[in-house]
Design an enzyme around this catalytic site. Structure first.
Site, mmCIF file in Angstrom:
data_model
loop_
_atom_site.group_PDB
_atom_site.id
_atom_site.type_symbol
_atom_site.label_atom_id
_atom_site.label_comp_id
_atom_site.label_asym_id
_atom_site.label_seq_id
_atom_site.Cartn_x
_atom_site.Cartn_y
_atom_site.Cartn_z
ATOM 1 C CG HIS A 1 -1.873 -1.093 1.332
ATOM 2 N ND1 HIS A 1 -1.739 -2.118 2.229
ATOM 3 C CD2 HIS A 1 -2.996 -1.343 0.622
ATOM 4 C CE1 HIS A 1 -2.758 -2.954 2.085
ATOM 5 N NE2 HIS A 1 -3.531 -2.521 1.118
ATOM 6 C CB SER B 1 -1.705 -10.518 0.501
ATOM 7 O OG SER B 1 -3.048 -10.707 0.906
#
Ligand code: PAF
Length: 282
Positions: free
Chosen positions: A37, A185
């Protein structure tokens, strides 16, 4: 960094920036932020003069037996990471703000959603495209950044933005990986140490399959070998391991155009997905 939880304040902020001539880049997330991110945020800072990150664990994209309740929530930690990364505004709406009483509209993209995760997660992409369309309307960004790790999601959002004439540049950012190749993830948090060690078989299988295909091996044999390899390595099931057109995601049985190998497989409590580009041989 401003943390905003109501739509009126969000509108006021983005309108003021727009009037001042700012370029707004949006990074939509469900929180539990990791390096992947933050790479999207770094890319957003290159693309825009103002960066908005949204954190919203979107209930409509989880199926009844999926991990909505267990999905990691760590807003304070996430906010600290985003502040340190130089984000201008964190959009943190509640479920009631996103889906007020009486909410009745769904955006459903056909075609690109039918196979792969669309087949094993009915309704998932309707939830994604509806919430992302809302985020686009709320923030009205010039560009929005998504990880290539969720390759089908990226293809769905591109299709939706084009089909609905939403004036936003949808940008894909290459997958960020651990040193051994496992794609980052939030769901990796579900893996035990043993499963985590076994999970590396997924990127390895994709890499080996890419090499086989680009060397001219037949598609069916390459895919079958990959599936068997994952099951032997400790995965309990392979939802799909397929070759698809890089844009339409139509399944290919010959490597005759730019393509993507797409895979989803289950290990322990986690369902991991990953993908890799495959170039046609001329
Ligand atoms: O990729 C995600 O985290 C989500 O699917 C998204 C795009 C933020 C929509 O909820």
């Amino acid at each position: 960094m401003q943390i905003v939880t109501d739509i009126a304040t969000l509108f006021a902020n983005v309108e003021a920036w727009r009037k001042a001539g700012d370029v707004i880049a949006l990074v939509p997330t469900m929180g539990a932020l990791h390096r992947g991110h933050l790479t999207l945020v770094e890319e957003a800072k290159k693309r825009g003069t103002r960066v908005v990150v949204s954190i919203f664990v979107n209930p409509t994209q989880f199926g009844p037996n999926e991990d909505l309740a267990a999905y990691p929530r760590q807003e304070e930690e996430d906010a600290a990471k985003l502040r340190a990364a130089g984000v201008d505004l964190l959009w943190l709406p509640s479920v009631a703000t996103m889906y007020p009483v009486g909410f009745a509209t769904t955006i459903s993209v056909a075609g690109v959603t039918t196979g792969f995760c669309g087949a094993s997660r009915p309704g998932h992409f309707d939830g994604v495209s509806t919430v992302v369309a809302k985020l686009f309307n709320q923030v009205r960004p010039d560009c929005a950044l998504f990880g290539e790790k969720d390759y089908q999601q990226l293809a769905v959002i591109r299709r939706m933005a084009r089909d609905l004439n939403i004036a936003v540049d949808v940008l894909g950012v290459p997958t960020v990986r651990e040193a051994d190749g496992l794609a980052l993830s939030s769901r990796n948090a579900y893996l035990t140490a043993t499963e985590r060690a076994e999970a590396v078989a997924l990127p390895q299988a994709l890499g080996a399959a890419k090499a086989g295909l680009e060397a001219g091996e037949p598609v069916a044999a390459v895919l079958e070998r990959a599936v068997q390899g994952l099951l032997t390595a400790g995965f309990s099931a392979v939802d799909y391991f397929a070759l698809a057109d890089a844009v339409t995601l139509d399944v290919l049985d010959r490597l005759d155009r730019p393509a993507r190998l797409l895979a989803a497989a289950r290990i322990g409590k986690a369902r991991l997905i990953d993908n890799i580009a495959v170039a046609p041989q001329i």
